[in-house]
Design an enzyme around this catalytic site. Structure first.
Site, PDB file in Angstrom:
ATOM      1  N   GLY A 255       0.764  -1.248   0.000  1.00 33.12           N
ATOM      2  CA  GLY A 255       0.000   0.000   0.000  1.00 33.12           C
ATOM      3  C   GLY A 255       0.783   1.280   0.000  1.00 33.12           C
ATOM      4  O   GLY A 255       0.204   2.363  -0.158  1.00 33.12           O
ATOM      5  N   PRO A 298       4.417  -5.281  -1.033  1.00 36.16           N
ATOM      6  CA  PRO A 298       4.253  -4.099  -1.866  1.00 36.16           C
ATOM      7  C   PRO A 298       4.122  -4.451  -3.346  1.00 36.16           C
ATOM      8  O   PRO A 298       4.669  -5.462  -3.797  1.00 36.16           O
ATOM      9  CB  PRO A 298       5.555  -3.327  -1.627  1.00 36.16           C
ATOM     10  N   CYS A 368     -12.550   5.589 -28.146  1.00 43.47           N
ATOM     11  CA  CYS A 368     -13.839   6.238 -28.352  1.00 43.47           C
ATOM     12  C   CYS A 368     -14.553   6.477 -27.028  1.00 43.47           C
ATOM     13  O   CYS A 368     -15.617   5.907 -26.765  1.00 43.47           O
ATOM     14  CB  CYS A 368     -14.691   5.395 -29.278  1.00 43.47           C
ATOM     15  N   GLU A 369     -13.932   7.255 -26.180  1.00 42.47           N
ATOM     16  CA  GLU A 369     -14.508   7.659 -24.887  1.00 42.47           C
ATOM     17  C   GLU A 369     -14.028   9.079 -24.658  1.00 42.47           C
ATOM     18  O   GLU A 369     -12.822   9.329 -24.715  1.00 42.47           O
ATOM     19  CB  GLU A 369     -13.931   6.806 -23.736  1.00 42.47           C
TER      20      GLU A 369
HETATM   21  C1  LIG Z   1      -3.122  -4.665  -4.058  1.00 32.20           C
HETATM   22  C2  LIG Z   1      -2.625  -5.420  -2.911  1.00 32.20           C
HETATM   23  C3  LIG Z   1      -1.307  -5.289  -2.512  1.00 32.20           C
HETATM   24  C4  LIG Z   1      -0.341  -4.335  -3.158  1.00 32.20           C
HETATM   25  O1  LIG Z   1      -0.755  -3.022  -3.040  1.00 32.20           O
HETATM   26  P1  LIG Z   1       0.195  -1.837  -3.517  1.00 32.20           P
HETATM   27  O2  LIG Z   1      -0.573  -0.618  -3.181  1.00 32.20           O
HETATM   28  O3  LIG Z   1       0.405  -1.991  -4.974  1.00 32.20           O
HETATM   29  O4  LIG Z   1       1.461  -1.945  -2.734  1.00 32.20           O
HETATM   30  C5  LIG Z   1      -0.872  -6.075  -1.479  1.00 32.20           C
HETATM   31  N1  LIG Z   1      -1.699  -6.948  -0.863  1.00 32.20           N
HETATM   32  C6  LIG Z   1      -2.970  -7.096  -1.217  1.00 32.20           C
HETATM   33  C7  LIG Z   1      -3.811  -8.083  -0.519  1.00 32.20           C
HETATM   34  C8  LIG Z   1      -3.485  -6.345  -2.246  1.00 32.20           C
HETATM   35  O5  LIG Z   1      -4.760  -6.478  -2.586  1.00 32.20           O
END
Ligand SMILES: *Cc1c(COP(=O)(O)O)cnc(C)c1O
Length: 446
Positions: A255, A298, A368-369
């Protein structure tokens, strides 16, 4: 490494980006204008150095800051193809997959099954059977999945190693579609159900519950939500241990955000790693618990800044008293993030990097949007058709979300390193687009 050095997720350009003697953008020692001449456009250009550096920032950060075992796993949904996975696996990372397709890609590389974690809120019985056959970890999302797994493990004559995903009830400030940690989320068990799950699992020898997982969202800039998450995870870890489960891993999800435009100020990878490492250590010590293996997963912050997309500029439309639109030869099919999340990007003109900014334009895709706009109101130098526009930080959720909308073939991707370019994804052809079509005989022309 210098303390002042920016982490890969804090830079908009790949680490190796520069301008060569001809005033052209260079990445990985390759002239981007030349790359487009050779491989065509649109073209994803992935800088191996940036990707490897991001992997190392995570890995070395954990080694420094977390006293227990740790493993970084790459969230392959950010960009899943053999070339990208081969690079991150060679850096010692494991993989997080969310479908049979992503799992098959990991298996094709021969990644050790204990390094592969299978996520998803609706894995099919066939996908679960494939996961058990391979022997990877299954991150269980809900009751139905638990119940499906028992007979599958019995049939496969194995003990499934599982983790439980739950919603930690942590709000974070990011786009609604990429927020996952709040209680009203489609992902994971509600925390109030966990006690019952723990009890249920005690009588299911087919399932060995080795850990807990939570993921609070994506493109997050604040560190506090992840600090808070470690506390919730440790609380739940304590409850699970108390209930007699053999827990030994805690997965804090991914995240961490990246810098798409000057306005974005994400914390460095190492700072994020320090916060989750210290949080987990602190809360375990406070409760006298053994340190679990710390797993983080990540996606965006590993691959996002490592890639750019090169387009060839086409026609121009000047609306009297209004905007100027410049069209490029790709758009929402190779980068659906602007139309999906109103995502913003930055761009440079590869064949005139140093030219002064001269006008504000809006860069439109060819689909086409009306919403197929890649960059709204950005400053560019004077350009002409045939110039190469490079959109920055397109490594995450671009190729992996690409489509064939308007029957546009998906672009090629190349990996650049030390002045050499290698193809990692072939460009689709118009013929490729017809490959899955079937024409019933009765509809064929006589
Ligand atoms: C999408 C996701 C991630 C990675 O998220 P990032 O924001 O790209 O780091 C990790 N774990 C789970 C369960 C996810 O759904």
């Amino acid at each position: 490494m210098l303390a002042t050095e920016l982490a890969p997720n804090q830079q908009i350009l790949p680490l190796t980006a520069g301008t060569n003697g001809q005033g052209h953008l260079e990445i990985g020692g390759c002239d981007v204008v030349e790359l487009v001449r050779q491989w065509g456009s649109p073209l994803y250009i992935l800088d191996e150095t940036t990707l490897r550096t991001a992997c190392r920032h995570y890995r070395e950060g954990l080694r420094q800051d977390y006293p227990g075992d740790a493993q970084v796993i790459y969230a392959t949904k950010a960009w899943c193809c053999l070339g990208v996975l081969a690079v991150v696996v060679s850096e010692g990372l494991g993989l997080d997959v969310v479908s049979g397709g992503e799992l098959t890609t990991a298996m094709r590389l021969g990644v050790a099954p204990e390094l592969v974690y299978f996520h998803g809120n609706n894995k099919s019985p066939a996908e679960l059977a494939l996961a058990l056959d391979y022997g990877c970890r299954v991150v269980v999302d809900n009751w139905y999945e638990l119940q499906t797994l028992v007979p599958l493990a019995q049939a496969a004559n194995c003990t499934a190693k599982i983790m439980l995903r739950f919603t930690p009830g942590i709000e974070c400030h990011t786009h609604e579609y990429i927020r996952t940690g709040h209680l009203d989320s489609k992902f994971g068990f509600d925390p109030q159900q966990l006690a019952a799950v723990f009890t249920w699992l005690r009588e299911r020898p087919q399932l060995e519950c080795i850990g807990l997982h939570a993921h609070i969202g994506s493109q997050i800039f604040a560190l506090e939500p992840h600090r808070d998450l470690t506390e919730v995870l440790v609380e739940t870890y304590a409850q699970g241990l108390q209930a007699g489960l053999p827990l030994r891993e805690v997965n804090v999800g991914g995240g961490l955000g990246i810098r798409y435009t000057e306005a974005d100020q994400p914390p460095a990878i190492r700072d994020w790693v320090r916060v989750v490492s210290q949080g987990l250590t602190h809360h375990c010590q406070q409760r006298g618990l053994p340190l679990p293996k710390l797993i983080c997963e990540p996606g965006r912050s590993l691959v996002g800044a490592a890639c750019v997309t090169a387009y060839t500029m086409g026609g121009r439309k000047e609306i009297p008293g209004g905007r100027t639109y410049i069209s490029v030869d790709g758009g929402m099919s190779d980068n659906p993030r602007p139309i999906t999340y109103q995502a913003q990007y930055q761009a440079v003109v590869a064949n005139r990097v140093a030219a002064p900014l001269a006008e504000t334009v809006t860069v439109a895709g060819k689909h086409c949007e009306s919403g197929d706009i890649l960059l709204k109101d950005i400053a560019l130098p004077v350009t002409q058709p045939g110039d190469i526009l490079v959109v920055l930080a397109t490594g995450a959720y671009n190729y992996s979300m690409a489509s064939n909308y308007n029957r546009i073939p998906r672009p090629a991707a190349i990996l650049v390193q030390g002045g050499a370019a290698s193809l990692i994804i072939k460009r689709e052809t118009w013929e490729d687009l017809l490959r899955q079509d079937c024409l019933p005989e009765r509809l064929m022309a006589p």
